[in-house]
Scaffold this active site. Structure first.
Site, PDB file in Angstrom:
ATOM      1  N   TYR A  59      49.159  47.655  64.678  1.00 21.09           N
ATOM      2  CA  TYR A  59      50.522  48.064  64.346  1.00 21.09           C
ATOM      3  C   TYR A  59      51.458  47.495  65.402  1.00 21.09           C
ATOM      4  O   TYR A  59      51.160  47.549  66.598  1.00 21.09           O
ATOM      5  CB  TYR A  59      50.638  49.595  64.343  1.00 21.09           C
ATOM      6  N   GLU A  77      59.179  46.607  61.517  1.00 20.46           N
ATOM      7  CA  GLU A  77      57.808  47.090  61.642  1.00 20.46           C
ATOM      8  C   GLU A  77      56.851  46.136  60.941  1.00 20.46           C
ATOM      9  O   GLU A  77      57.122  45.703  59.828  1.00 20.46           O
ATOM     10  CB  GLU A  77      57.747  48.473  60.984  1.00 20.46           C
TER      11      GLU A  77
END
Ligand code: GDP
Ligand code: MN
Length: 392
Positions: A105, A193
């Site tokens: 991530y 993101e």
């Protein structure tokens, strides 16, 4: 403003980040045609991904792999039209499927407390980051960028090391982290993101196996207040998914936020709107919305605001609270009178107008037999009583 994955990926690409190529398709035939181009270029499988502005598409069945052109058409037929968290899928992203070795991530957010852009990374990628934060907060690593100096290379390296990356993948990670930060700044984004940022296994044209970091998913949220500085980004607004009420409010230049209560509020100024909502609550009612018509509102805006309020079927009373400064009270009163002449359903209303041209406003409202109030307390109390079925 949220934008679709495909558009977010365009911004990442423009920032020099590694993003596998893709096409957007709106029909099963387009899905198949797109898939064929990827198969022709050597892909063994293609990935088909629903383009909707919500997370967790994978879990919801909106991300699928397919091994042949026929299969992609079937998958396309299944995903297009599918409902994901209440949104109908109208388009999909099609690309060559990556062979994922590991998912990470990587995200950039604005941390309001420190007033800095913070980069977050985790070796627990692929799953929703909120879930990681709950289950294993220690698995999320952070560095915050100095507003003057930006994100420094050593910070990006520290982040990469913290999630277990080593060379030859550490340097590419540093470049990706720096690029992400630049994309965030260049577009006035609130959030950028990449989840998953994945190590993928590939074969070079001469047949050598390699490993590479690529951005397999992208989510970008743009700061609405920054949009005027990026006119080109306005084109990325997905009108398919915009609530019609929000779209109308935007056209009228009204700040409107829908809430769950029964008392529609029309106010000028954000602070006064908040105060009005507080007083509605204080007197035992529930506001149906936050609505700021802005400064200098003309009667067309007032009419439009009234339409927005009445569009909510839960609204059973309306409170108008105007503090005339630049806004003229008589102009608002005229707008209210016009709105009432046109409206399709009858809802009791209390109006308080003070400040500029309040006397003229009071006369117009009295002639038109509007229920009025002089103080805000009185207005709020009356609106709550009307909402509970009282007649004044
Ligand atoms: P999200 O569920 O909305 O976040 O959508 P993602 O794009 O992140 O996809 C969800 C999951 O699907 C990813 O975490 C991957 O595990 C898987 N996935 C996405 N793209 C590919 C791909 O190209 N190849 C493979 N093997 N899996 C993929
Ligand atoms: Mn994802």
């Amino acid at each position: 403003m949220k934008i679709q994955e495909a558009d977010a990926k365009s911004l990442l690409l423009a920032g020099g980040l590694p993003v596998p190529s893709w096409k957007v398709a709106r029909t099963p035939a387009e899905v198949e045609a797109a898939a064929r181009t990827f198969f022709a270029a050597g892909a063994e499988r293609v990935v088909i991904k629903a383009q909707v502005l919500v997370g967790g598409r994978g879990k919801a069945g909106g991300v699928k792999l397919a091994g042949s052109a026929e299969e992609t058409r079937e998958v396309g037929t299944r995903i297009l039209g599918m409902d994901i968290k209440g949104i109908t899928v109208r388009k999909v992203l099609v690309g060559a499927a990556a062979e994922i070795v590991k998912e990470y991530y990587l995200g950039a957010i604005i941390d309001r407390a420190s007033r800095r852009i913070v980069l977050m990374a985790s070796a627990e990628g692929g799953v929703e980051i909120e879930e990681v934060a709950r289950r294993n907060p220690g698995a999320i690593h952070r560095v915050s960028a100095d507003p003057e100096l930006g994100l420094l290379a050593f910070q990006a390296r520290a982040l990469g090391l913290a999630i277990g990356l080593r060379d030859p993948l550490l340097s590419p990670f540093v470049a990706i982290a720096e690029g992400l930060y630049e994309v965030m700044k260049a577009n006035d984004a609130d959030l950028v993101e990449v989840n998953p940022l994945a190590i993928v296994a590939e074969t070079t044209p001469d047949g050598t196996p390699t490993r590479r970091l690529v951005c397999l998913d992208a989510k970008v949220t743009l700061d609405d207040s920054g949009l005027s500085r990026h006119p080109a980004l306005e084109a990325l607004r997905d009108l398919d998914e915009e609530d019609p009420t929000d779209a109308q409010a935007r056209r009228l230049g009204i700040n409107f936020i829908h809430l769950d209560g029964t008392i529609g509020c029309m106010v000028n100024g954000a602070g006064l709107a908040m105060t009005t909502m507080d007083l509605v609550k204080h007197y035992g009612g529930e506001p149906a919305n936050f609505l700021d018509v802005g400064g200098g509102a003309r009667r067309e805006t007032v009419r439009g605001a009234m339409e927005l309020i009445l569009g909510d079927t839960k609204v059973n009373a309306i409170l108008v609270n105007i503090f005339g400064g630049i806004t003229r009270g008589d102009e608002v009163a005229a707008g209210l009178i016009e709105a009432r002449a046109q409206q399709l359903r009858e809802v009791p209303m209390v109006v308080r107008i003070v400040g500029t041209n309040a006397t003229e406003a009071a006369r117009l409202l009295m002639e038109a037999r509007f229920e009025t109030a002089t103080s805000l307390d009185e207005a709020a109390e009356k609106a709550v009583a009307l909402s509970k079925g009282a007649s004044l």
